[in-house]
Design a protein around this motif. Structure first.
Motif, short mmCIF file in Angstrom:
data_model
loop_
_atom_site.label_atom_id
_atom_site.label_comp_id
_atom_site.label_asym_id
_atom_site.label_seq_id
_atom_site.Cartn_x
_atom_site.Cartn_y
_atom_site.Cartn_z
N PHE A 1 24.80 -5.36 5.90
CA PHE A 1 23.38 -5.04 6.34
C PHE A 1 22.34 -4.59 5.58
N SER A 2 21.19 -5.16 5.61
CA SER A 2 20.09 -4.40 4.79
C SER A 2 19.74 -3.07 5.23
N ILE A 3 19.75 -2.22 4.19
CA ILE A 3 19.37 -0.77 4.30
C ILE A 3 17.74 -0.80 4.33
N ASP A 4 17.17 -0.83 5.42
CA ASP A 4 15.83 -0.94 5.58
C ASP A 4 15.00 0.64 5.47
N ASP A 5 15.88 1.60 6.01
CA ASP A 5 15.55 3.04 5.58
C ASP A 5 16.78 3.85 5.56
N PRO A 6 17.05 4.37 4.01
CA PRO A 6 18.01 5.13 3.99
C PRO A 6 17.99 6.63 4.52
N LEU A 7 18.78 7.10 5.55
CA LEU A 7 18.32 8.13 6.13
C LEU A 7 19.22 9.46 5.30
N TYR A 8 20.33 9.39 5.34
CA TYR A 8 21.35 10.19 4.68
C TYR A 8 22.51 9.89 4.17
N GLU A 9 22.98 10.46 3.06
CA GLU A 9 24.22 10.02 2.47
C GLU A 9 24.70 11.37 2.04
N ILE A 10 26.04 11.43 2.24
CA ILE A 10 26.87 12.75 1.57
C ILE A 10 28.25 12.52 1.72
N LYS A 11 28.82 13.34 0.59
CA LYS A 11 30.36 13.39 0.84
C LYS A 11 30.74 14.67 1.63
N THR A 12 31.13 14.44 2.68
CA THR A 12 31.42 15.88 3.53
C THR A 12 32.93 16.24 3.03
N ASP A 13 33.28 17.44 3.51
CA ASP A 13 34.76 17.83 3.22
C ASP A 13 35.81 16.90 3.65
N HIS A 14 35.48 16.10 4.58
CA HIS A 14 36.73 14.92 5.05
C HIS A 14 36.37 13.55 4.57
N GLN A 15 34.99 13.07 4.41
CA GLN A 15 34.71 11.66 4.36
C GLN A 15 33.17 11.31 3.79
N HIS A 16 33.30 10.18 3.13
CA HIS A 16 31.87 9.76 2.75
C HIS A 16 31.17 9.24 4.00
N LEU A 17 29.92 9.84 4.25
CA LEU A 17 28.86 9.39 5.38
C LEU A 17 27.80 8.98 4.87
N ILE A 18 27.10 7.79 5.76
CA ILE A 18 26.05 7.41 5.40
C ILE A 18 25.36 6.99 6.77
N ILE A 19 23.90 7.07 6.92
CA ILE A 19 23.15 6.85 7.95
C ILE A 19 22.04 6.25 7.48
N PHE A 20 22.02 5.23 8.13
CA PHE A 20 20.73 4.33 7.43
C PHE A 20 20.07 3.56 8.91
N ARG A 21 18.79 3.00 8.51
CA ARG A 21 18.29 2.17 9.59
C ARG A 21 18.24 0.77 9.01
N ASN A 22 18.63 -0.19 10.02
CA ASN A 22 18.57 -1.53 9.97
C ASN A 22 17.64 -2.07 11.06
N ARG A 23 16.94 -3.23 10.47
CA ARG A 23 15.77 -3.74 11.32
C ARG A 23 16.42 -4.17 12.59
N TYR A 24 17.72 -4.77 12.77
CA TYR A 24 18.14 -5.40 14.10
C TYR A 24 18.97 -4.52 14.83
N PHE A 25 19.92 -3.51 14.11
CA PHE A 25 20.90 -2.68 15.04
C PHE A 25 20.41 -1.26 14.85
N GLY A 26 19.24 -0.95 14.43
CA GLY A 26 18.68 0.48 14.50
C GLY A 26 19.46 1.25 13.74
N ARG A 27 19.57 2.66 14.01
CA ARG A 27 20.18 3.52 13.13
C ARG A 27 21.72 3.12 13.03
N VAL A 28 22.42 3.43 11.98
CA VAL A 28 23.64 3.01 11.84
C VAL A 28 24.39 4.30 11.03
#
Ligand code: SAM
Length: 284
Positions: free
Chosen positions: A17-44
């Motif tokens: 997926f192209s990351i058109d807008d990187p919104l947040y990325e973090i290593k939580t206490d349990h897992q790696h989490l990333i939220i980004f916006r893709n032009r077709y699928f919206g927020r992922v």
């Protein structure tokens, strides 16, 4: 060059997926989490390198996981959701007017916090509904210590690795069975059968050992690549799965719920599985 999210789907195959807008990325206490916006699928949202949900196609998964068991059961008041931190499933469950209480047990508080902030279209305020109670705990631990009984239990989990591995074990399914009210139904996230056939096979073996009535149903979710996404169904009461289309239609019409994927006709058809899945689960 634009940033890209790349997920290995199987050996020698990946999805990007192209990351058109990187919104947040973090290593939580349990897992790696990333939220980004893709032009077709919206927020992922992706956890530990696996796509969990996208704004464009989340309705398919969440409508099918909520409305199939709730409409088949017909008198659901209490629901337990294990996982589901993005809030999309909670939103769909709460659309049923008869619901009095939903307990959502999510192991990772950061998923809920960050999805409320960066994926608000998923929960649409559901976490603030007075009928919803959020518990931050491991689903297995919660089930083994609660005295509550639920009409429907929904496992909206990550795949069977890391914190979610236990949610695919016989011990977990037995704990769910103990916490189901008479006539209750368990529905589980069981992966994309073509690529994760063992996941379906192993769950089928556990269901067969524990429950009187069990099966799987499917839906096509574009971002879960590889074909049909399978949901497990387990109950000690065979009647909900046999609910006829006329009854489903009456309940659906009466609910006033407007859907984009679920229809009573599709509900029945979703239980018709291709032969390769029937072979894997030992049904003809
Ligand atoms: N719809 C997605 C899918 O099909 O892959 C699942 C989405 S939801 C974000 C999955 C959630 O399960 C995650 O937030 C994760 O933290 C949660 N989870 C994983 N293991 C868990 C456990 N043992 N107890 C409770 N929640 C768990």
């Amino acid at each position: 060059m634009k940033a890209e999210y790349r997920e290995e789907i199987c050996d020698g195959c990946d999805q990007r997926f192209s990351i058109d807008d990187p919104l947040y990325e973090i290593k939580t206490d349990h897992q790696h989490l990333i939220i980004f916006r893709n032009r077709y699928f919206g927020r992922v949202l992706a956890l530990d390198g696996v796509i969990q949900t996208t704004e464009a196609d989340e309705f398919i998964y969440h409508e099918m996981m909520a409305h199939v068991p709730l409409l088949a059961h017909g008198r659901v008041h209490r629901v337990l959701i294990i996982g589901g931190g993005d809030g999309g499933l909670l939103r769909e469950v709460l659309r049923h007017r008869d619901i009095r209480r939903v307990v959502q047990v999510e192991i990772d508080a950061s998923v809920i916090d960050l999805c409320r902030r960066y994926l608000p279209n998923h929960s649409q305020g559901a976490f603030d509904d007075p009928r919803a109670t959020v518990v931050i705990d491991d689903g297995m631990h919660f089930l083994e210590h609660t005295d509550e009984r639920f009409d429907v239990i929904l496992t909206d989990s990550t795949d069977p690795e890391g914190p979610a591995e236990v949610l695919f074990s016989r011990r977990y399914y037995a704990a769910c069975q103990r916490c189901l009210a008479p006539g209750g139904i368990l529905v589980t996230q069981n992966g994309v059968a073509f690529l994760q056939l063992d996941e379906v096979r192993v769950s089928a073996g556990h269901f067969n050992h524990l429950f009187r009535d069990w099966h799987f149903f499917g839906a096509s979710v574009p971002t879960y690549v590889g074909g049909i996404m399978t949901f497990g169904w387990a109950s000690d009461d065979p009647r909900p799965r046999q609910t006829d289309r006329k009854t489903l239609q009456e309940r659906f019409t009466h609910s006033g719920i407007v859907t984009r994927y679920y229809t009573p006709q599709l509900h029945g058809a979703a239980f018709a599985l291709p032969q390769y899945i029937l072979d894997a689960i030992g049904k003809t």
